[in-house]
Design an enzyme around this catalytic site. Structure first.
Site, PDB file in Angstrom:
ATOM      1  CB  SER A  66     -14.403  37.147  -4.972  1.00  0.00           C
ATOM      2  OG  SER A  66     -14.388  37.218  -6.381  1.00  0.00           O
TER       3      SER A  66
HETATM    4  N1  SAH Z   1     -16.050  33.721  -9.094  1.00  0.00           N
HETATM    5  C1  SAH Z   1     -14.655  33.428  -8.796  1.00  0.00           C
HETATM    6  C2  SAH Z   1     -13.807  34.696  -8.831  1.00  0.00           C
HETATM    7  C3  SAH Z   1     -12.787  34.542  -9.876  1.00  0.00           C
HETATM    8  S1  SAH Z   1     -11.835  35.946 -10.328  1.00  0.00           S
HETATM    9  C4  SAH Z   1     -14.503  32.683  -7.493  1.00  0.00           C
HETATM   10  O1  SAH Z   1     -15.488  32.537  -6.762  1.00  0.00           O
HETATM   11  O2  SAH Z   1     -13.405  32.215  -7.197  1.00  0.00           O
HETATM   12  C5  SAH Z   1     -12.444  36.218 -11.974  1.00  0.00           C
HETATM   13  C6  SAH Z   1     -12.320  35.077 -12.958  1.00  0.00           C
HETATM   14  O3  SAH Z   1     -12.834  35.570 -14.211  1.00  0.00           O
HETATM   15  C7  SAH Z   1     -10.894  34.603 -13.257  1.00  0.00           C
HETATM   16  O4  SAH Z   1     -10.825  33.219 -13.046  1.00  0.00           O
HETATM   17  C8  SAH Z   1     -10.676  34.950 -14.726  1.00  0.00           C
HETATM   18  O5  SAH Z   1      -9.877  34.022 -15.425  1.00  0.00           O
HETATM   19  C9  SAH Z   1     -12.107  34.962 -15.259  1.00  0.00           C
HETATM   20  N2  SAH Z   1     -12.329  35.729 -16.484  1.00  0.00           N
HETATM   21  C10 SAH Z   1     -11.749  36.878 -16.884  1.00  0.00           C
HETATM   22  N3  SAH Z   1     -12.230  37.268 -18.076  1.00  0.00           N
HETATM   23  C11 SAH Z   1     -13.154  36.326 -18.443  1.00  0.00           C
HETATM   24  C12 SAH Z   1     -13.986  36.157 -19.594  1.00  0.00           C
HETATM   25  N4  SAH Z   1     -14.004  37.011 -20.609  1.00  0.00           N
HETATM   26  N5  SAH Z   1     -14.813  35.084 -19.628  1.00  0.00           N
HETATM   27  C13 SAH Z   1     -14.830  34.172 -18.600  1.00  0.00           C
HETATM   28  N6  SAH Z   1     -14.065  34.282 -17.506  1.00  0.00           N
HETATM   29  C14 SAH Z   1     -13.223  35.339 -17.429  1.00  0.00           C
END
Ligand code: SAH
Length: 214
Positions: A66
């Protein structure tokens, strides 16, 4: 993942924090945490030079780390106090989890993509961050570890999952972007009592989608 930390990185983080202040992030504890986490270690080598730009970047498996402003905004809305139990949905690169740990939270984080889960749950302890990492579906949360003081969802949901509301402590807060594929509104849900919830909205953001299943 990343290379080591050098004094240049510290300078770049300072400028990133100044930029976030200008964009309206006021919580000093949030700014301090972002000033401490070595974001360049969470990036793919191709993007390391951009680690301290206020932008989102690819982290593999079609996902992104993000944008710092988004991390700062969600963290500020959570109102983290030391020692609180926090559930993060969407571990991704692990950067948001590291920011929460710097603020003294106990972090439980779930990722649905095996590749990211495997990489990050090994990498974070190597650089001194120790959240509890889980491979699973964030829509379901972690009922065995509930209740949580705070819940942060870092992918765009189309609705607020009932299971996550149930896992919020009374007086707890959940920060979750809700909308369609193009754009999501940042929702802050407060559990006012056992069966009463209140919700506020805090502007539009763009996240990768929260997907069903593993
Ligand atoms: N918090 C992260 C941002 C990641 S983007 C950071 O600091 O880098 C969002 C993430 O959510 C992705 O890795 C994606 O695979 C995950 N995601 C999407 N749907 C999900 C679900 N149902 N349960 C868990 N993770 C999920």
């Amino acid at each position: 993942m990343g290379m080591i930390e050098n004094p240049r990185h510290q300078g770049m983080r300072k400028r990133l924090v100044e930029g976030l202040k200008i964009k309206g992030i006021r919580n000093e504890k949030v700014l301090d945490a972002i000033g401490k986490v070595p974001r360049h270690l969470f990036m793919e080598s191709t993007f390391i030079q951009f680690a301290y730009k206020d932008q989102a970047f690819p982290i593999g498996a079609g996902q992104t780390i993000s944008q710092p402003f988004t991390v700062a905004m969600q963290t500020q809305l959570l109102q983290i106090e030391k020692g609180e139990k926090v559930l993060e949905v969407g571990t991704g690169s692990g950067y948001q989890a590291a920011v929460l740990l710097e603020m003294g939270a106990k972090v439980f984080t779930i990722e649905r993509q095996k590749e990211l889960y495997t990489k990050v749950h090994k990498f974070l302890p190597e650089i001194g961050y120790n959240p509890a990492c889980f491979f699973g579906d964030g829509y379901k949360g972690l009922p065995n570890f509930a209740p949580f003081d705070k819940i942060i969802v870092t992918a765009g949901a189309t609705y607020i999952p009932e299971d996550l509301k149930k896992q919020l402590a009374v007086n707890g807060r959940m920060v979750i972007p809700v909308g369609n594929e193009q754009r999501q509104e940042m929702n802050v849900i407060t559990r006012v009592s056992e069966d009463e919830f209140k919700s506020e909205k805090h502007g539009d953001f763009v996240f990768v989608p929260l997907l069903k299943g593993q």
